[in-house]
Design a protein around this motif. Sequence first.
Motif, PDB file in Angstrom:
ATOM      1  N   HIS A  35       0.826  -1.209   0.000  1.00  0.00           N
ATOM      2  CA  HIS A  35       0.000   0.000   0.000  1.00  0.00           C
ATOM      3  C   HIS A  35       0.862   1.261   0.000  1.00  0.00           C
ATOM      4  O   HIS A  35       2.002   1.238   0.446  1.00  0.00           O
ATOM      5  N   HIS A  48       4.805   0.219   0.000  1.00  0.00           N
ATOM      6  CA  HIS A  48       5.634  -0.808   0.632  1.00  0.00           C
ATOM      7  C   HIS A  48       4.874  -2.115   0.758  1.00  0.00           C
ATOM      8  O   HIS A  48       3.671  -2.125   1.006  1.00  0.00           O
ATOM      9  N   GLU A  59       6.788   5.465   8.139  1.00  0.00           N
ATOM     10  CA  GLU A  59       6.561   4.271   8.961  1.00  0.00           C
ATOM     11  C   GLU A  59       7.901   3.585   9.222  1.00  0.00           C
ATOM     12  O   GLU A  59       8.809   3.671   8.397  1.00  0.00           O
ATOM     13  N   HIS A 113       0.287   5.038   1.810  1.00  0.00           N
ATOM     14  CA  HIS A 113      -0.583   5.557   2.858  1.00  0.00           C
ATOM     15  C   HIS A 113      -1.612   6.498   2.233  1.00  0.00           C
ATOM     16  O   HIS A 113      -1.321   7.186   1.258  1.00  0.00           O
ATOM     17  N   TYR A 125       9.522  -0.257   9.936  1.00  0.00           N
ATOM     18  CA  TYR A 125       9.386  -1.716   9.998  1.00  0.00           C
ATOM     19  C   TYR A 125      10.682  -2.238  10.609  1.00  0.00           C
ATOM     20  O   TYR A 125      11.750  -1.628  10.405  1.00  0.00           O
TER      21      TYR A 125
HETATM   22 FE   LIG Z   1       2.245   1.290   5.808  1.00  0.00          FE
END
Ligand SMILES: [Fe+2]
Length: 185
Positions: free
Chosen positions: A91, A139, A100, A93, A102
Motif C-alpha cells: 500500500h 511498501h 513508517e 498511505h 518496519y
Molecule cells: Fe504502511
Amino acid sequence: MSTSNIINPALFFADDNLIGDKVEKSVRRMKDLKGIFQDEAAFLQIQEEKLVYEVSSFLPVKEGTPGGLYFGITYLYPGKVGDEYFMTKGHFHANIDRAEFYWGLKGEGMLIFMDEQRKVWAERMFPGSLHYIPGGIAHRVANTGNQMLSFGACWPSDAGHNYEEIAQNGFACRLVDRNGVPNLI
Ligand SMILES: [Fe+2]
C-alpha cells in the motif's frame, strides 16, 4: 511517594508475540490476495482458505487521529505462488506523506519499496533489521525464507491505507525465486 501509581504495562512481548487485552488480530487468506500474484494458474492451485499472513496490532486511538501512533506485528507464512514469494498486499498511505518504521523479528524476507514514479527497490529483512519507509513510498513485504517471517511496524494513526492503487496497478517489479535466489524483475 507511594507505589500505588506504579503499574504494569498493558502490553508486552513474549518472543515475537504481542500480548495484551487490547491487541487486535486480523488475517489475510489466499482469497483476499486475488490479482496480487502474476501466475493465476498457480494461484488457483492453492487452497483459497490458506493463511498467508496474520497481524497483531495495538491501535490505541481512533483511525485518522493526528499525532497518535499505531503498532503491529505481521506474521507472513513461507510459500510461493509459481516462482513469486508469498507477500503482503502492499500500500501507499492514504495520507501519502506519512512515514513508517518496519523491523525484522524472525525469519528472512524483503521489504519492497516503490515511489510515485514507480521506481522499485528492496531491502533485506532479518532479525534486527530496521527499515525507515519515507512518506510517498508504497511498501510490501515478501517472505524469501522457509520459515515464518515476523516483523514489527509503527506508523502514524492518521496514515491510513491506500490498497486500491496497488490492487489496480501493482508494483513495477516482482520478487521471484531464480534458482533459490530472490530476484527483483
Ligand atoms: Fe504502511
